[in-house]
Design a protein around this motif. Structure first.
Motif, short mmCIF file in Angstrom:
data_model
loop_
_atom_site.label_atom_id
_atom_site.label_comp_id
_atom_site.label_asym_id
_atom_site.label_seq_id
_atom_site.Cartn_x
_atom_site.Cartn_y
_atom_site.Cartn_z
N LYS A 226 0.82 -1.21 0.00
CA LYS A 226 0.00 0.00 0.00
C LYS A 226 0.85 1.25 0.00
N GLY A 228 3.78 1.49 -1.31
CA GLY A 228 4.61 1.55 -2.51
C GLY A 228 6.03 1.10 -2.30
N ASP A 258 -4.60 -6.59 -4.53
CA ASP A 258 -3.97 -5.95 -5.68
C ASP A 258 -2.45 -5.95 -5.51
N ASP A 260 -0.45 -5.43 -8.31
CA ASP A 260 0.09 -4.89 -9.56
C ASP A 260 1.15 -3.82 -9.36
N CYS A 261 0.96 -2.94 -8.38
CA CYS A 261 1.93 -1.86 -8.18
C CYS A 261 3.33 -2.42 -7.89
N ASP A 264 4.69 -4.16 -11.04
CA ASP A 264 5.14 -3.18 -12.03
C ASP A 264 6.56 -2.71 -11.74
#
Length: 333
Positions: A226, A228, A258, A260-261, A264
């Motif tokens: 969350k 990052g 989630d 994905d961050c 990525d």
């Protein structure tokens, strides 16, 4: 603060009763879990948890309560763990033998058995626990069987294990003095009920500690994503290895979180054509095994500038997305 749950507990210490209270309070959507101990008219409070997560509170509640009950406290109100209390149903099974062996085992004999297991594991190229668990070695050290018939009366020893290792165990135990006899029915009356129950709660304490550690790790990983954080930052924060973290990411993604961050960021250094080749390999070969995909994409050779562990890590990350895509396609279809 409004107290929504409270229970009184007590234990005997040097012929004197000691009292404590376990309580849960709520105020403005924040929970408190506390323990109050009374001694000579004085009250000592400990806050076990303060926060907004009811799930986290329950994990801490179970673990801390098991610690207190293993130390002799017993509740006035039963059913604190919200589970079927099977103490009585297990009283005459192997649990009592395990309890006795851990409380009254021969430490020197146990050490000798562990040394034997370590050497045998090396010669057989097996993990030590495949040869014998710590619990089995504890049983042997406590009851000192001196024949194969006696050995097979211990929980966890079948004909196969007795045939494979029994002779070597007998070489270690034969001739040693022992104060107990076979069969082992005497254990059920020799073992005090209070020490048996405390031992059982100690097992629960260890179980709930593992569950709490697992919950805390998941929380740290989710918070890291969350915020990052990179994979390496989350590794440093959680104490997991990189492989353990990627495997946890697979589970979290499957549960609907989630990821994905983070994916990525970690896959940004991997060329797009290389990622497409991995995806195509999954489509052709399936996603169960990584090694065939590795050979398909790289011809058995790792790419320049990276370790094999790093390659497998990226394969797992792409597999997370591939599986999610396949699941979405399945649901749409």
């Amino acid at each position: 603060m409004e107290v929504i749950f409270m229970n009184r507990l007590s234990r005997m210490s040097d012929q004197n009763a000691e009292y404590a209270q376990l309580w849960i309070g709520e105020e403005e959507d924040s929970w408190q879990l506390g323990w109050s101990r009374y001694e000579e008219g004085e009250r000592e409070d400990s806050i076990w948890y303060e926060g907004t997560s009811w799930e986290e509170l329950l994990h801490i509640y179970r673990h801390q309560l098991a610690i207190q009950m293993s130390e002799g406290y017993r509740p006035q109100l039963q059913g604190l763990f919200h589970e079927n209390d099977d103490l009585k149903s297990r009283s005459y099974g192997g649990q009592r033998l395990h309890c006795y062996s851990e409380l009254y085992g021969n430490e020197q004999l146990y050490t000798d058995l562990c040394t034997w297991r370590r050497k045998r594991a090396v010669s057989d190229r097996k993990a030590p626990y495949f040869i014998a668990t710590n619990r089995l070695l504890r049983l042997i050290s406590a009851f000192v069987p001196q024949s194969l018939d006696e050995l097979m009366q211990l929980p966890g020893v079948g004909e196969s294990k007795a045939t494979e290792y029994g002779t070597e165990w007998m070489e270690i135990t034969t001739g040693l003095e022992r104060s107990t006899t076979f069969p082992l029915d005497w254990v059920y009356t020799a073992l005090k009920e209070e020490e048996y129950e405390s031992w059982l709660y100690k097992q629960r304490e260890q179980k709930y500690k593992q569950e709490l550690d697992k919950f805390t790790t998941r929380k740290q990983v989710l918070e890291g994503m969350k915020e990052g954080y990179t994979l390496e930052e989350i590794v440093n924060r959680s104490g997991l290895s990189r492989r353990e973290l990627v495997e946890l990411l697979e589970a979290l993604d499957h549960e609907g979180y989630d990821t994905d961050c983070l994916l990525d960021v970690e896959l940004a250094v991997m060329p797009e054509n290389e990622q497409e080749a991995v995806w195509s390999a999954y489509e052709e070969l399936g996603d169960t095994f990584l090694k065939p995909v590795l050979h398909k994409v790289y011809g058995g050779e790792k790419p320049d500038g990276g370790s094999l562990e790093q390659v497998y890590e990226r394969l797992r990350m792409i597999r997370i997305r591939f599986r999610r895509h396949a699941e979405t396609e399945k649901n749409v279809g």
